[in-house]
Design a protein around this motif. Structure first.
Motif, PDB file in Angstrom:
ATOM      1  N   THR A  31       0.851  -1.190   0.000  1.00 31.90           N
ATOM      2  CA  THR A  31       0.000   0.000   0.000  1.00 31.90           C
ATOM      3  C   THR A  31       0.883   1.235   0.000  1.00 31.90           C
ATOM      4  O   THR A  31       2.099   1.140   0.263  1.00 31.90           O
ATOM      5  N   PRO A  32       0.342   2.424  -0.285  1.00 28.83           N
ATOM      6  CA  PRO A  32       1.154   3.642  -0.215  1.00 28.83           C
ATOM      7  C   PRO A  32       1.839   3.814   1.138  1.00 28.83           C
ATOM      8  O   PRO A  32       3.012   4.226   1.193  1.00 28.83           O
ATOM      9  N   ALA A  33       1.152   3.477   2.225  1.00 27.07           N
ATOM     10  CA  ALA A  33       1.767   3.601   3.549  1.00 27.07           C
ATOM     11  C   ALA A  33       2.919   2.615   3.712  1.00 27.07           C
ATOM     12  O   ALA A  33       3.966   2.947   4.294  1.00 27.07           O
ATOM     13  N   GLU A  34       2.723   1.409   3.199  1.00 24.45           N
ATOM     14  CA  GLU A  34       3.790   0.407   3.292  1.00 24.45           C
ATOM     15  C   GLU A  34       4.980   0.796   2.419  1.00 24.45           C
ATOM     16  O   GLU A  34       6.138   0.555   2.792  1.00 24.45           O
ATOM     17  N   ARG A  35       4.700   1.397   1.265  1.00 23.97           N
ATOM     18  CA  ARG A  35       5.798   1.892   0.426  1.00 23.97           C
ATOM     19  C   ARG A  35       6.597   2.960   1.177  1.00 23.97           C
ATOM     20  O   ARG A  35       7.838   2.980   1.107  1.00 23.97           O
ATOM     21  N   ALA A  36       5.898   3.840   1.856  1.00 28.26           N
ATOM     22  CA  ALA A  36       6.590   4.894   2.607  1.00 28.26           C
ATOM     23  C   ALA A  36       7.475   4.297   3.687  1.00 28.26           C
ATOM     24  O   ALA A  36       8.603   4.756   3.915  1.00 28.26           O
ATOM     25  N   THR A  37       7.000   3.240   4.332  1.00 35.73           N
ATOM     26  CA  THR A  37       7.794   2.584   5.381  1.00 35.73           C
ATOM     27  C   THR A  37       9.032   1.909   4.791  1.00 35.73           C
ATOM     28  O   THR A  37      10.145   2.052   5.311  1.00 35.73           O
ATOM     29  N   SER A  38       8.837   1.185   3.687  1.00 38.32           N
ATOM     30  CA  SER A  38       9.975   0.505   3.053  1.00 38.32           C
ATOM     31  C   SER A  38      11.005   1.505   2.540  1.00 38.32           C
ATOM     32  O   SER A  38      12.218   1.303   2.678  1.00 38.32           O
ATOM     33  N   GLY A  39      10.531   2.597   1.930  1.00 36.79           N
ATOM     34  CA  GLY A  39      11.438   3.607   1.411  1.00 36.79           C
ATOM     35  C   GLY A  39      12.231   4.292   2.507  1.00 36.79           C
ATOM     36  O   GLY A  39      13.453   4.489   2.385  1.00 36.79           O
ATOM     37  N   ALA A  40      11.549   4.644   3.595  1.00 36.83           N
ATOM     38  CA  ALA A  40      12.222   5.313   4.711  1.00 36.83           C
ATOM     39  C   ALA A  40      13.273   4.400   5.340  1.00 36.83           C
ATOM     40  O   ALA A  40      14.352   4.851   5.748  1.00 36.83           O
ATOM     41  N   LYS A  41      12.971   3.103   5.400  1.00 38.40           N
ATOM     42  CA  LYS A  41      13.910   2.146   5.978  1.00 38.40           C
ATOM     43  C   LYS A  41      15.176   2.044   5.133  1.00 38.40           C
ATOM     44  O   LYS A  41      16.296   2.035   5.662  1.00 38.40           O
ATOM     45  N   LEU A  42      15.014   1.980   3.812  1.00 34.74           N
ATOM     46  CA  LEU A  42      16.184   1.894   2.943  1.00 34.74           C
ATOM     47  C   LEU A  42      17.032   3.158   3.057  1.00 34.74           C
ATOM     48  O   LEU A  42      18.271   3.080   3.135  1.00 34.74           O
ATOM     49  N   ILE A  43      16.404   4.307   3.072  1.00 34.90           N
ATOM     50  CA  ILE A  43      17.151   5.565   3.211  1.00 34.90           C
ATOM     51  C   ILE A  43      17.911   5.602   4.529  1.00 34.90           C
ATOM     52  O   ILE A  43      19.084   6.003   4.583  1.00 34.90           O
ATOM     53  N   ALA A  44      17.275   5.163   5.602  1.00 37.90           N
ATOM     54  CA  ALA A  44      17.932   5.165   6.913  1.00 37.90           C
ATOM     55  C   ALA A  44      19.121   4.213   6.943  1.00 37.90           C
ATOM     56  O   ALA A  44      20.184   4.539   7.491  1.00 37.90           O
ATOM     57  N   ASP A  45      18.956   3.037   6.345  1.00 40.50           N
ATOM     58  CA  ASP A  45      20.047   2.062   6.362  1.00 40.50           C
ATOM     59  C   ASP A  45      21.223   2.519   5.504  1.00 40.50           C
ATOM     60  O   ASP A  45      22.392   2.324   5.879  1.00 40.50           O
ATOM     61  N   VAL A  46      20.939   3.121   4.353  1.00 37.69           N
ATOM     62  CA  VAL A  46      22.012   3.675   3.535  1.00 37.69           C
ATOM     63  C   VAL A  46      22.684   4.835   4.265  1.00 37.69           C
ATOM     64  O   VAL A  46      23.905   5.012   4.184  1.00 37.69           O
ATOM     65  N   GLY A  47      21.913   5.607   5.004  1.00 37.53           N
ATOM     66  CA  GLY A  47      22.496   6.672   5.811  1.00 37.53           C
ATOM     67  C   GLY A  47      23.420   6.132   6.880  1.00 37.53           C
ATOM     68  O   GLY A  47      24.468   6.733   7.171  1.00 37.53           O
ATOM     69  N   GLU A  48      23.063   5.002   7.460  1.00 41.24           N
ATOM     70  CA  GLU A  48      23.931   4.367   8.458  1.00 41.24           C
ATOM     71  C   GLU A  48      25.242   3.926   7.815  1.00 41.24           C
ATOM     72  O   GLU A  48      26.321   4.070   8.412  1.00 41.24           O
ATOM     73  N   LEU A  49      25.158   3.374   6.607  1.00 47.48           N
ATOM     74  CA  LEU A  49      26.370   2.992   5.879  1.00 47.48           C
ATOM     75  C   LEU A  49      27.231   4.220   5.613  1.00 47.48           C
ATOM     76  O   LEU A  49      28.468   4.178   5.780  1.00 47.48           O
ATOM     77  N   ASN A  50      26.617   5.301   5.208  1.00 50.76           N
ATOM     78  CA  ASN A  50      27.351   6.530   4.931  1.00 50.76           C
ATOM     79  C   ASN A  50      28.055   7.054   6.172  1.00 50.76           C
ATOM     80  O   ASN A  50      29.210   7.488   6.120  1.00 50.76           O
ATOM     81  N   ALA A  51      27.362   7.020   7.302  1.00 52.81           N
ATOM     82  CA  ALA A  51      27.972   7.470   8.550  1.00 52.81           C
ATOM     83  C   ALA A  51      29.171   6.586   8.914  1.00 52.81           C
ATOM     84  O   ALA A  51      30.208   7.083   9.382  1.00 52.81           O
ATOM     85  N   TYR A  52      29.042   5.289   8.674  1.00 48.39           N
ATOM     86  CA  TYR A  52      30.135   4.379   9.014  1.00 48.39           C
ATOM     87  C   TYR A  52      31.385   4.659   8.185  1.00 48.39           C
ATOM     88  O   TYR A  52      32.494   4.770   8.732  1.00 48.39           O
ATOM     89  N   VAL A  53      31.237   4.774   6.865  1.00 52.53           N
ATOM     90  CA  VAL A  53      32.429   4.934   6.021  1.00 52.53           C
ATOM     91  C   VAL A  53      33.085   6.297   6.235  1.00 52.53           C
ATOM     92  O   VAL A  53      34.241   6.487   5.834  1.00 52.53           O
ATOM     93  N   HIS A  54      32.385   7.215   6.849  1.00 51.15           N
ATOM     94  CA  HIS A  54      32.983   8.512   7.154  1.00 51.15           C
ATOM     95  C   HIS A  54      33.454   8.602   8.607  1.00 51.15           C
ATOM     96  O   HIS A  54      33.825   9.685   9.076  1.00 51.15           O
ATOM     97  N   GLY A  55      33.455   7.492   9.306  1.00 49.23           N
ATOM     98  CA  GLY A  55      33.870   7.481  10.697  1.00 49.23           C
ATOM     99  C   GLY A  55      35.228   6.838  10.912  1.00 49.23           C
ATOM    100  O   GLY A  55      35.798   6.227  10.000  1.00 49.23           O
TER     101      GLY A  55
END
Length: 415
Positions: free
Chosen positions: A252-276
């Motif tokens: 559903t649109p709400a589920e898409r929003a949840t999946s999208g936000a999760k991927l963005i957050a996880d990629v952000g975590e990867l970005n924070a790691y490689v810059h640490g």
């Protein structure tokens, strides 16, 4: 198949870390004749349970009926500090490391799934291995360059994923489908780094069957992929099991929003790691051998997933991942190539074979498209096309598997 963490989470290894750099006394190198390892369906026999610190080679022979892997783990039995994988029945591969004194664990994994067999304590004695003088400075340069490469790729991954998710959440599936493979290319070039970070890679890049096998919530690129390429009612899972459409409903649109936000957050975590600091410390600890092993690991990614068409099962965009893995592998090789060449005639010949292997593989891949212009759907490849690519991968894997031992045994600063 379920993925393994091929880079090794060395930042947490402490005193038992493998330092794949440094100046090893010639007597230690001379004494480091390969230890033999025999992998069977039920056992993993190492010729000795002890070794002296410095360069250690494990010559692994697969006497089992399945493709196998050999691991050298930290004493907790969880953190991977060295591995060699995809060893076919009857074949042999060599794992070369420079080991610090400490306690380790060896094991084999027939079938490349489960907990493995023959888990045995392994002890490294002797003095700590250190890097000195110009030798250390020379070997640090490619490490720093590789760190910069990884950071650049992740920096480009972040906005690419944001654009991809934006289209997905907005229901612009045509645009999202066009962005899916190109966004993933940034990730695929540096995949071993993410695979070393516990559950981060499973959250970002596990296939449905991988998540199910480990009892994990299915998130990330491939969860979104299935929404964008809705399976046909009679489609099967990538392993040929239960029809993929069964019990499946598009998000559903709400589920898409949840999946999208999760991927963005996880990629952000990867970005924070490689810059640490932890990332730089991890690369420093593995040194040039870690970069070489990364090149090998990325080619293994192609051999175990992309060439079979199992990675991007719904979209058929596996050739994009294939090309990005090869690019990342060749990039890593380029940073340590000079160490192989400088080791002498044997190393020069080896580097030439590797260069030729990459060139032949890239030329064959280019006949099916490119990352910039797009690739054909994987399902359009004939069996002859797949066999050609497989043969070229295997031809490159053979000399590439010898790269780490060649560059580690080159010690220009030693006396």
């Amino acid at each position: 198949m379920t993925r393994t963490r091929t880079w090794g989470a060395v930042a947490a290894l402490g005193a038992t870390a493998l330092v794949l750099a440094g100046c090893v006394a010639k007597t230690d190198v001379a004494a480091s004749d390969a230890l033999t390892v025999t992998s069977t369906d039920t056992a993993c026999t190492v010729s000795t349970a002890t070794a002296t610190s410095g360069t250690i080679a494990f010559a692994v022979t697969n006497a089992s009926s399945q493709v196998t892997e050999f691991y050298l783990l930290a004493s907790d039995g969880l953190r991977i500090v060295g591995e060699v994988e995809n060893i076919a029945p009857g074949a042999s591969r060599t794992l070369t490391v420079v080991a610090q004194p400490g306690d380790y664990v060896t094991l084999c994994k027939p079938g490349m799934v489960g907990e493995g067999t023959g888990r045995t304590a392994f002890t490294v004695t002797g003095d700590a291995v250190t890097a000195t003088g110009d030798d250390a400075a020379q070997k640090q340069k490619p490490v720093d360059l590789y760190a910069s490469f990884v950071k650049d790729q992740v920096e480009q991954l972040v906005p690419a994923v944001a654009s991809f998710v934006s289209a997905y959440e907005a229901g612009d599936d045509e645009k999202a489908r066009s962005l899916f493979p190109t966004a993933r290319a940034f990730y695929e070039r540096i995949e071993p780094v993410a695979e070393s970070l516990g559950d981060l890679d499973p959250r970002i890049d596990y296939r449905e069957v991988d998540a199910a096998a480990e009892g994990l919530d299915w998130t990330g690129f491939h969860r979104i992929e299935k929404d964008l390429w809705v399976p046909a009612p009679d489609a099967l899972n990538s392993d040929g099991s239960t029809p993929a459409w069964k019990d499946w409903a598009p998000s559903t649109p709400a589920e898409r929003a949840t999946s999208g936000a999760k991927l963005i957050a996880d990629v952000g975590e990867l970005n924070a790691y490689v810059h640490g600091d932890a990332f730089q410390k991890a690369l420093d600890a593995q040194g040039i051998g870690g970069i070489s092993n990364g090149a090998i690991s990325l080619l293994d990614e192609v051999a175990t997933g992309k060439i079979s068409g199992e990675e991007d099962w719904w979209s058929g965009t596996d050739l994009y991942d294939f090309a990005a893995n090869v690019e990342g592998s060749r990039m890593a090789f380029s940073l340590v190539k000079d160490f192989a060449v400088s080791s002498g005639a044997t190393g020069t010949e080896l580097a030439g074979r590797i260069d030729s292997g990459y060139a032949a593989l890239e030329a064959a891949l280019a006949r099916h498209g490119s990352l910039s212009a797009g690739f054909v759907n994987y399902r359009q490849l004939s069996e002859a096309d797949k066999r050609e690519l497989t043969d070229l991968i295997n031809a490159l894997a053979e000399p590439l598997s010898k790269l780490t031992s060649t560059i580690l045994l080159y010690q220009p600063g030693c006396v």
